[in-house]
Design an enzyme around this catalytic site. Structure first.
Site, PDB file in Angstrom:
ATOM      1  N   ASP A  14       0.865  -1.168   0.000  1.00  0.00           N
ATOM      2  CA  ASP A  14       0.000   0.000   0.000  1.00  0.00           C
ATOM      3  C   ASP A  14       0.910   1.229   0.000  1.00  0.00           C
ATOM      4  O   ASP A  14       2.082   1.151   0.386  1.00  0.00           O
ATOM      5  CB  ASP A  14      -0.899  -0.022   1.241  1.00  0.00           C
ATOM      6  CG  ASP A  14      -1.814   1.186   1.317  1.00  0.00           C
ATOM      7  OD1 ASP A  14      -2.390   1.567   0.273  1.00  0.00           O
ATOM      8  OD2 ASP A  14      -1.939   1.764   2.413  1.00  0.00           O
ATOM      9  N   ASP A  16      -0.164   4.974   0.972  1.00  0.00           N
ATOM     10  CA  ASP A  16      -0.411   5.923   2.057  1.00  0.00           C
ATOM     11  C   ASP A  16      -0.329   5.224   3.408  1.00  0.00           C
ATOM     12  O   ASP A  16      -1.099   4.298   3.685  1.00  0.00           O
ATOM     13  CB  ASP A  16      -1.784   6.571   1.893  1.00  0.00           C
ATOM     14  CG  ASP A  16      -1.956   7.235   0.529  1.00  0.00           C
ATOM     15  OD1 ASP A  16      -0.976   7.821   0.056  1.00  0.00           O
ATOM     16  OD2 ASP A  16      -3.056   7.155  -0.038  1.00  0.00           O
TER      17      ASP A  16
END
Length: 256
Positions: A14, A16
């Site tokens: 991922d 963020d």
């Protein structure tokens, strides 16, 4: 040493909250947008104004999800019904898509004003993954993913990028559905059980578990019980920073 099981040979990150500190930027933008909306809604409906709660509402309803899904989930939690609208709705309109567009506008403003911070431990981990020739991809709900990766000079390290734009084009369901992570595995040419998922969001960890991935790493940047929640949603291990995986492996507890 990467601290991964022997059967794992690829990495799905991922963006963020895992590689970059834009999670705090997103959280602040969600709160600004929703608080403004909720104040206006309270004045129209006569209901009391209850602000957006970063400790609960952000992690439970919006973090890791596509923007429109996050708006729907939060409004549902408050029993607020709005028209769906369309992706072209102006940020000032009173629709689900308009609120999502308003949030994106606020994020872009904050990124332009303050820049993007990367987590040094995550960058060092990613660089070791690259040095070992391990296939890697970013899987993010953000439509701004590529722009952020370019801003911090990480795009060159990725073999594949599955972001909000790809998800929309390919009609992939957002997290907590596993579709985007499965697309990342396909792009790398690996099966899910051979891939590790790295996630800070509850929805993302849930997606990693639902997709049958070989190892799910929860990244706790929040504290206040978030580690326990990540484990409850399916994380195999929870770390505060990816450097902890390397340190554990160097001490002989890791396996790769």
């Amino acid at each position: 040493m990467l601290g991964l099981p022997d059967h794992v040979g690829s990495c799905l990150f991922d963006l963020d909250g895992v590689l970059t500190n834009t999670a705090t930027v997103h959280a602040a933008a969600w709160k600004e947008m929703f608080d403004e909306f909720l104040e206006n809604w309270a004045s129209r409906s006569g209901d009391p104004f209850v602000p957006f709660d970063l400790d609960h509402d952000y992690g439970e309803h919006v973090d890791g999800r596509p923007r429109v899904d996050g708006v729907r989930a939060f409004l549902d939690s408050r029993h607020i019904r709005l028209p769906e609208g369309t992706a072209d709705d102006p940020p000032s309109a009173l629709t689900i898509h308009a609120l999502a567009n308003r949030k994106n506008y606020l994020v872009q403003q904050r990124i332009q004003a303050d820049g993007v911070e990367v987590y040094p431990g995550s960058v060092a981990y990613l660089q070791e993954v690259v040095a070992r020739g391990i296939p890697r991809a970013v899987v993010s709900a953000s439509a701004n993913c590529r722009a952020v990766l370019r801003a911090v000079d990480l795009e060159r390290f990725m073999d594949a990028i599955i972001d909000g734009t790809v998800a929309e084009h390919d009609h992939l369901a957002g997290k907590p559905a596993p579709d985007t992570f499965l697309a990342g595995a396909r792009a790398l040419g690996v099966t899910p059980e051979r891939a590790a998922v790295f996630e800070d969001a509850l929805a993302g960890v849930e997606a990693g578990r639902a997709g049958g991935f070989g190892f799910v790493v929860g990244v706790d940047r929040v504290g206040s019980g978030h580690a326990e929640a990540l484990r409850a949603y399916g994380a195999d291990v929870v770390v505060r920073d990816l450097s902890e995986l390397r340190e554990a492996a160097a001490r002989g507890r890791g396996q790769a």
